[in-house]
Design a protein around this motif. Sequence first.
Motif, mmCIF file in Angstrom:
data_model
loop_
_atom_site.group_PDB
_atom_site.id
_atom_site.type_symbol
_atom_site.label_atom_id
_atom_site.label_comp_id
_atom_site.label_asym_id
_atom_site.label_seq_id
_atom_site.Cartn_x
_atom_site.Cartn_y
_atom_site.Cartn_z
ATOM 1 N N ALA A 36 0.835 -1.199 0.000
ATOM 2 C CA ALA A 36 0.000 0.000 0.000
ATOM 3 C C ALA A 36 0.867 1.245 0.000
ATOM 4 O O ALA A 36 2.028 1.227 0.422
ATOM 5 C CB ALA A 36 -0.930 0.013 1.207
ATOM 6 N N THR A 39 -2.346 6.412 -0.582
ATOM 7 C CA THR A 39 -3.785 6.396 -0.841
ATOM 8 C C THR A 39 -4.550 5.516 0.139
ATOM 9 O O THR A 39 -5.770 5.648 0.252
ATOM 10 C CB THR A 39 -4.051 5.911 -2.276
ATOM 11 N N ASP A 58 4.639 8.014 0.136
ATOM 12 C CA ASP A 58 4.941 6.742 -0.511
ATOM 13 C C ASP A 58 6.368 6.335 -0.165
ATOM 14 O O ASP A 58 7.306 7.132 -0.343
ATOM 15 C CB ASP A 58 4.830 6.867 -2.039
ATOM 16 N N GLY A 63 4.243 3.969 -5.351
ATOM 17 C CA GLY A 63 3.477 5.140 -5.740
ATOM 18 C C GLY A 63 4.268 6.119 -6.580
ATOM 19 O O GLY A 63 4.885 5.760 -7.582
ATOM 20 N N TYR A 164 -10.981 -3.955 -3.952
ATOM 21 C CA TYR A 164 -10.557 -2.618 -3.548
ATOM 22 C C TYR A 164 -11.517 -1.560 -4.076
ATOM 23 O O TYR A 164 -11.718 -0.522 -3.432
ATOM 24 C CB TYR A 164 -9.136 -2.336 -4.045
ATOM 25 N N THR A 172 -9.791 7.244 -5.518
ATOM 26 C CA THR A 172 -8.701 6.545 -4.835
ATOM 27 C C THR A 172 -8.369 5.239 -5.548
ATOM 28 O O THR A 172 -7.188 4.920 -5.790
ATOM 29 C CB THR A 172 -9.074 6.248 -3.377
ATOM 30 N N MET A 176 -4.916 3.950 -7.236
ATOM 31 C CA MET A 176 -4.286 2.675 -6.878
ATOM 32 C C MET A 176 -3.992 1.838 -8.119
ATOM 33 O O MET A 176 -2.924 1.224 -8.241
ATOM 34 C CB MET A 176 -5.192 1.903 -5.915
ATOM 35 N N ASP A 180 -0.328 1.560 -7.651
ATOM 36 C CA ASP A 180 -0.021 0.457 -6.734
ATOM 37 C C ASP A 180 -0.074 -0.917 -7.392
ATOM 38 O O ASP A 180 0.672 -1.816 -7.009
ATOM 39 C CB ASP A 180 -0.985 0.469 -5.541
#
Length: 276
Positions: A36, A39, A58, A63, A164, A172, A176, A180
């Motif tokens: 993660a 975010t 990050d 990120g 997610y 968000t 991601m 991510d």
Amino acid sequence: MRDVAGRRVMLRGNEIYFEERGAGDTWVVFESGSGAARTLWDQVVPLLTDIAHTVAYDRAGRGRSGPAEQPQSVDDMAATLVALVQELAPSRLILVGHSLGGLITRRAAESLSPAGLVLVDGSPENAPTYDDWAPTAKKTDRILAVQQALAHVPPLMRVLTRAYSRKFPADTFATMLAEDFTPRDIAQTRHEIRVFGAAISEFRRTPPEPPKSGVIVMAATRAARYQAASLDVLREYQRRYAERVGGEFEDVDSEHIVPAEQPEQIAAAIRRLVQA
């Protein structure tokens, strides 16, 4: 939330990206768990901007931060967090760490002496669950290796990560997907899973000094299927840690991604420390 302008700073040879919101004498700095980035806290941060200056960032290799100049151990990650806080020079500090981020913030707290520490379903290193981490790490790495290959096809990753999309706001989740769930960031997640085992051994040998401030330990009460067998054990050792450091232990009606499921409860815990 995703229209927040961020800043970049060079720390320990790595370019680190961070975002700030809110104002106040107390600064709340968030550390995300493995896999993660900043975010993760998107639903928590807006609940605190009236009372604190928040910072979400990050880690190197995640990120919008640059790649890590060298492989990062958990102690390296903690040293970067220390460097970030020292760069920002807050007058009063609260650290908040989720999962692996709990280990990072606990190690960083030795140097930073924060006014408060919130561990959100953190990893209690003494839990027997981690006695033989190697098979779990190997199995997890195989799954992530497949995901890393599939991440070259963004529409496919959107399907694979739809859980997610149900937990996070649309903007968000879009961030991601772009940051991510990419080959680079999944490679970083694989690395973090590997170094987690080394960190557990190191923390057992040389545990961080207990914080000299308020500590709140938040423990998830529900588990995904693959976590169900270890949930009670982890919760017991989270409780033991809270007891050992004289902190508060708090149940959270959530699975492991507590910042998505119970942001209000996390914000309430942080507020108690801000107002203490």
